[in-house]
Scaffold this motif. Structure first.
Motif, PDB file in Angstrom:
ATOM      1  N   SER A 299     -63.891 -22.440  22.110  1.00 14.51           N
ATOM      2  CA  SER A 299     -65.302 -22.003  21.748  1.00 14.51           C
ATOM      3  C   SER A 299     -65.969 -23.174  21.111  1.00 14.51           C
ATOM      4  CB  SER A 299     -65.572 -20.593  21.362  1.00 14.51           C
ATOM      5  OG  SER A 299     -65.047 -20.220  19.950  1.00 14.51           O
ATOM      6  N   LEU A 300     -65.080 -23.552  19.688  1.00 12.18           N
ATOM      7  CA  LEU A 300     -65.419 -24.467  18.796  1.00 12.18           C
ATOM      8  C   LEU A 300     -65.793 -25.897  19.561  1.00 12.18           C
ATOM      9  CD1 LEU A 300     -63.397 -23.715  15.987  1.00 12.18           C
ATOM     10  CD2 LEU A 300     -65.815 -23.654  16.031  1.00 12.18           C
ATOM     11  N   ILE A 301     -64.759 -26.175  20.414  1.00 11.07           N
ATOM     12  CA  ILE A 301     -64.838 -27.500  21.327  1.00 11.07           C
ATOM     13  C   ILE A 301     -66.253 -27.323  22.231  1.00 11.07           C
ATOM     14  CG2 ILE A 301     -63.709 -28.836  22.889  1.00 11.07           C
ATOM     15  CD1 ILE A 301     -61.156 -28.317  21.470  1.00 11.07           C
ATOM     16  N   GLY A 302     -66.116 -26.267  22.863  1.00 14.48           N
ATOM     17  CA  GLY A 302     -67.606 -26.175  23.764  1.00 14.48           C
ATOM     18  C   GLY A 302     -68.719 -26.127  23.293  1.00 14.48           C
TER      19      GLY A 302
ATOM     20  N   MET B 255     -75.833 -31.394  16.252  1.00 11.56           N
ATOM     21  CA  MET B 255     -75.378 -29.947  16.811  1.00 11.56           C
ATOM     22  C   MET B 255     -76.267 -29.084  16.413  1.00 11.56           C
ATOM     23  SD  MET B 255     -71.683 -28.497  15.426  1.00 11.56           S
ATOM     24  CE  MET B 255     -70.854 -29.948  15.813  1.00 11.56           C
ATOM     25  N   ASN B 256     -76.353 -27.904  16.962  1.00  9.65           N
ATOM     26  CA  ASN B 256     -77.286 -26.941  16.453  1.00  9.65           C
ATOM     27  C   ASN B 256     -76.920 -26.126  15.392  1.00  9.65           C
ATOM     28  OD1 ASN B 256     -79.168 -27.392  18.362  1.00  9.65           O
ATOM     29  ND2 ASN B 256     -78.452 -25.974  19.864  1.00  9.65           N
ATOM     30  N   ARG B 257     -77.606 -25.527  14.738  1.00 12.30           N
ATOM     31  CA  ARG B 257     -77.393 -24.649  13.627  1.00 12.30           C
ATOM     32  C   ARG B 257     -76.304 -23.621  13.774  1.00 12.30           C
ATOM     33  NH1 ARG B 257     -82.651 -22.468  11.526  1.00 12.30           N
ATOM     34  NH2 ARG B 257     -82.852 -24.699  11.028  1.00 12.30           N
ATOM     35  N   ALA B 258     -76.269 -22.851  14.944  1.00 14.59           N
ATOM     36  CA  ALA B 258     -75.372 -21.814  15.121  1.00 14.59           C
ATOM     37  C   ALA B 258     -73.952 -22.391  15.211  1.00 14.59           C
ATOM     38  CB  ALA B 258     -75.894 -20.909  16.272  1.00 14.59           C
ATOM     39  N   PRO B 259     -73.742 -23.296  16.063  1.00 12.43           N
ATOM     40  CA  PRO B 259     -72.489 -24.066  16.199  1.00 12.43           C
ATOM     41  C   PRO B 259     -72.031 -24.764  15.036  1.00 12.43           C
ATOM     42  CG  PRO B 259     -73.623 -24.654  17.956  1.00 12.43           C
ATOM     43  CD  PRO B 259     -74.554 -23.804  16.911  1.00 12.43           C
ATOM     44  N   ALA B 260     -72.952 -25.222  14.199  1.00 10.61           N
ATOM     45  CA  ALA B 260     -72.492 -25.785  12.922  1.00 10.61           C
ATOM     46  C   ALA B 260     -72.089 -25.069  12.043  1.00 10.61           C
ATOM     47  CB  ALA B 260     -73.709 -26.821  12.634  1.00 10.61           C
ATOM     48  N   SER B 261     -72.671 -23.911  11.921  1.00 12.28           N
ATOM     49  CA  SER B 261     -72.359 -22.864  11.129  1.00 12.28           C
ATOM     50  C   SER B 261     -70.884 -22.074  11.479  1.00 12.28           C
ATOM     51  CB  SER B 261     -73.249 -21.766  11.078  1.00 12.28           C
ATOM     52  OG  SER B 261     -74.634 -21.844  10.607  1.00 12.28           O
ATOM     53  N   LEU B 262     -70.635 -21.919  12.643  1.00 12.45           N
ATOM     54  CA  LEU B 262     -69.481 -21.593  12.994  1.00 12.45           C
ATOM     55  C   LEU B 262     -68.324 -22.308  12.693  1.00 12.45           C
ATOM     56  CD1 LEU B 262     -67.951 -19.284  14.952  1.00 12.45           C
ATOM     57  CD2 LEU B 262     -68.382 -20.832  17.020  1.00 12.45           C
TER      58      LEU B 262
ATOM     59  N   VAL C  29     -53.365 -16.632  22.055  1.00  8.23           N
ATOM     60  CA  VAL C  29     -54.466 -16.464  22.791  1.00  8.23           C
ATOM     61  C   VAL C  29     -55.885 -16.594  22.074  1.00  8.23           C
ATOM     62  CG1 VAL C  29     -55.864 -14.651  24.350  1.00  8.23           C
ATOM     63  CG2 VAL C  29     -53.387 -15.048  24.527  1.00  8.23           C
ATOM     64  N   LEU C  30     -56.025 -15.631  20.901  1.00 10.85           N
ATOM     65  CA  LEU C  30     -57.040 -15.787  20.222  1.00 10.85           C
ATOM     66  C   LEU C  30     -57.302 -16.917  19.586  1.00 10.85           C
ATOM     67  CD1 LEU C  30     -59.125 -13.908  18.618  1.00 10.85           C
ATOM     68  CD2 LEU C  30     -57.569 -13.564  16.845  1.00 10.85           C
ATOM     69  N   SER C  31     -56.269 -17.667  19.096  1.00 10.59           N
ATOM     70  CA  SER C  31     -56.422 -19.222  18.618  1.00 10.59           C
ATOM     71  C   SER C  31     -57.188 -20.032  19.842  1.00 10.59           C
ATOM     72  CB  SER C  31     -55.102 -19.707  18.326  1.00 10.59           C
ATOM     73  OG  SER C  31     -54.758 -19.023  17.086  1.00 10.59           O
ATOM     74  N   LEU C  32     -56.505 -19.889  21.137  1.00 15.89           N
ATOM     75  CA  LEU C  32     -57.067 -20.694  22.147  1.00 15.89           C
ATOM     76  C   LEU C  32     -58.622 -20.440  22.375  1.00 15.89           C
ATOM     77  CD1 LEU C  32     -54.133 -20.719  24.709  1.00 15.89           C
ATOM     78  CD2 LEU C  32     -55.303 -22.582  23.466  1.00 15.89           C
ATOM     79  N   ILE C  33     -59.018 -19.168  22.426  1.00 15.12           N
ATOM     80  CA  ILE C  33     -60.168 -18.715  22.674  1.00 15.12           C
ATOM     81  C   ILE C  33     -61.295 -19.339  21.552  1.00 15.12           C
ATOM     82  CG2 ILE C  33     -61.972 -16.976  22.710  1.00 15.12           C
ATOM     83  CD1 ILE C  33     -59.750 -15.253  24.171  1.00 15.12           C
ATOM     84  N   TRP C  34     -60.882 -19.032  20.431  1.00 13.83           N
ATOM     85  CA  TRP C  34     -61.425 -19.585  18.997  1.00 13.83           C
ATOM     86  C   TRP C  34     -61.546 -21.193  19.086  1.00 13.83           C
ATOM     87  CZ3 TRP C  34     -59.573 -19.362  13.428  1.00 13.83           C
ATOM     88  CH2 TRP C  34     -60.547 -19.471  12.576  1.00 13.83           C
ATOM     89  N   GLY C  35     -60.528 -21.953  19.242  1.00 12.14           N
ATOM     90  CA  GLY C  35     -60.584 -23.381  19.517  1.00 12.14           C
ATOM     91  C   GLY C  35     -61.252 -23.964  20.805  1.00 12.14           C
TER      92      GLY C  35
END
Length: 187
Positions: free
Chosen positions: A75-78, A1-8, A67-73
């Motif tokens: 984006s983490l999965i994506g 996993m890249n640094r940015a997604p891993a940090s997120l 809605v915020l939780s769905l977008i957040w989740g």
């Protein structure tokens, strides 16, 4: 996993952990009768929950949280599902600007094709990937059991040296993995 997604992912996990620790600590402190927290809980109006549920803004706030939780989740999965391809490399080359642009995948494929023609190897693969913001060309070979380790390392070492020379000046790391097949026993 890249640094940015891993940090997120780490920040998300830390935020959720801190919220849960704070709620759990407050619940324990209330049960144990710790002064300021137990007094705050005693002042809480239990009928306010019913009033909140009946108010119109509560449904909108709850919908916003969903809605915020769905977008957040999502984006983490994506961020973990997206392939991490390596960008093109700009090398010193022969065009008018003095640069040559090439995809590292082409270099990896050329080396894999060259090594797969060698009878020393049963299987050869090479990939260009991006691992935590590090561009890597990874070469994997499976060697036949009748060859010595020195022969295998010499051949793979020459290939990795050729890759390093080809990408000189670019921020690309070259890895080589050698898998040795076990010799079959003669019966």
């Amino acid at each position: 996993m890249n640094r940015a997604p891993a940090s997120l992912h780490r920040l998300s996990t830390a935020l959720i952990a801190l919220v849960l620790l704070a709620l759990g600590g407050a619940a324990l402190a209330s049960r144990l009768g710790v002064r300021p927290i137990s007094e705050w809980v005693d002042r809480f109006d239990a009928s306010s929950i019913g009033r909140f549920a009946d108010s119109g803004w509560w449904a909108a706030a709850l919908g916003g949280v969903v809605v915020l939780s769905l977008i957040w989740g999502l984006s983490l999965i994506g961020s973990t599902l997206r392939p991490r391809a390596v960008d093109d490399l700009e090398l010193d080359g022969s065009d008018q600007s003095g640069e040559l642009v090439i995809a590292p995948k082409l270099i990896a494929t050329a080396v894999a094709d060259e090594l797969s023609g060698d009878t020393m190897f049963q299987k050869v693969s090479a990939r260009a990937l991006d691992d935590r913001s590090r561009k890597i060309i990874r070469l994997e070979v499976t060697a036949r059991p009748d060859r010595s380790y020195a022969e295998i390392v010499d051949r793979v070492g020459r290939a990795t040296d050729q890759i390093r020379e080809a990408v000189a000046g670019a921020d690309v790391h070259v890895q080589a993995f050698i898998h040795l097949e076990k010799p079959t026993s003669a019966r």
